[in-house]
Design an enzyme around this catalytic site. Structure first.
Site, PDB file in Angstrom:
ATOM      1  N   SER A  94     -23.187  82.980  -2.989  1.00 34.72           N
ATOM      2  CA  SER A  94     -23.095  82.008  -1.978  1.00 34.72           C
ATOM      3  C   SER A  94     -22.067  82.421  -0.864  1.00 34.72           C
ATOM      4  CB  SER A  94     -22.851  80.737  -2.549  1.00 34.72           C
ATOM      5  OG  SER A  94     -23.250  79.643  -1.750  1.00 34.72           O
ATOM      6  N   ASP A 192     -33.734  77.507  -6.628  1.00 33.34           N
ATOM      7  CA  ASP A 192     -32.707  77.361  -5.792  1.00 33.34           C
ATOM      8  C   ASP A 192     -33.675  76.860  -4.767  1.00 33.34           C
ATOM      9  OD1 ASP A 192     -30.394  77.021  -4.584  1.00 33.34           O
ATOM     10  OD2 ASP A 192     -29.772  78.834  -4.320  1.00 33.34           O
ATOM     11  N   HIS A 222     -28.630  77.607  -8.074  1.00 30.58           N
ATOM     12  CA  HIS A 222     -27.787  78.243  -7.163  1.00 30.58           C
ATOM     13  C   HIS A 222     -26.563  79.133  -7.859  1.00 30.58           C
ATOM     14  CE1 HIS A 222     -26.211  78.807  -2.980  1.00 30.58           C
ATOM     15  NE2 HIS A 222     -25.036  78.292  -3.378  1.00 30.58           N
TER      16      HIS A 222
END
Length: 246
Positions: A94, A192, A222
């Protein structure tokens, strides 16, 4: 009131090949511990920095900026260099994936792995993430619902300059994908937000290297390193690293 023990960076020493592990936004190095231990068992040295403000209350998190987090990444890279590791790969999740791309654009790396990387995120969306994080943190502290609501309201009035800077960091990093010439593996979770699959496609299409792979994991959300597919994710990252020219 319960006192929460802040997370810390970790340094798992293995072989001569070093991997810089970069965690996600509003999370901490726990994102990377299982992967780090797994890679260490396979003769890799792993270091995971903790970005400033992460693992602390949301009010403190918002006092730091992506420039601070980037410096933490640079310091982690330099730590590995100072320890004598000449070859370094970078793996990020991320926000950590965005920073991993930036590392690959600006520093010398043997390879790069990104997971759950957004090609765009508005500051308002990031602010909601902070509120969600804040509520969970305050519940862990043992605060009651009324107190939490008062503090969240106060949090809503704090400056989101750092989140605007985060939005710009993503945009600038995506604008420079063509600078990436190192081998890259781009991973995303099938459960996700669809944005992340789209982002993986954009990254794959725009990097300069021809040594690139992309894979989705059908059961992953995620935080791919902590989800149902984590063992497969770890194995695939190890395979990618093993195939690099160290």
């Amino acid at each position: 009131m319960m006192k929460i023990v802040p997370p810390k960076p970790f340094f798992y020493k293995g072989g001569d090949k070093a991997v810089l592990l970069l965690h996600s936004f509003t999370s901490n190095t726990i994102d990377m511990k299982k992967l780090g231990k797994y890679l260490q068992q396979h003769n890799y040295t792993c270091y995971a920095p903790l970005y400033r403000g992460h693992g602390l209350a949301a009010e403190e998190l918002l006092t730091f900026r992506p420039t601070n987090w980037w410096q933490d990444v640079l310091d982690g890279y330099q730590l590995l260099k100072d320890e004598g590791y000449e070859k370094i790969a970078v793996v990020g999740l991320s926000l950590g994936g965005v920073l991993a791309l930036k590392v690959a654009q600006e520093l010398e790396v043997t390879g790069v792995v990104t997971m759950s990387v957004p090609i765009r995120r508005e500051a308002a969306f990031l602010q909601k993430r902070v509120f969600h994080y804040a509520k969970g943190y305050k519940q862990l502290e043992g605060k009651n619902e009324d107190q939490i609501n008062v503090e969240i309201t106060r949090l809503q009035n704090m400056s989101i300059d750092s989140l605007v800077e985060f939005q710009h960091l993503i945009q600038k990093t995506m604008d420079k994908l063509a600078l990436i010439t190192s081998p890259i593996s781009i991973l995303y979770g099938g459960l996700d937000d669809p944005l992340y699959k789209d982002s993986a496609d954009v990254i794959s299409h725009n990097v300069a290297t021809q040594h690139k792979t992309m894979k989705g994991y059908p059961n992953s959300k995620h935080l791919m390193t902590l989800g149902i597919d984590k063992n497969e994710v770890n194995k695939d990252i190890l395979t990618f690293l093993n195939d690099l020219l160290w």
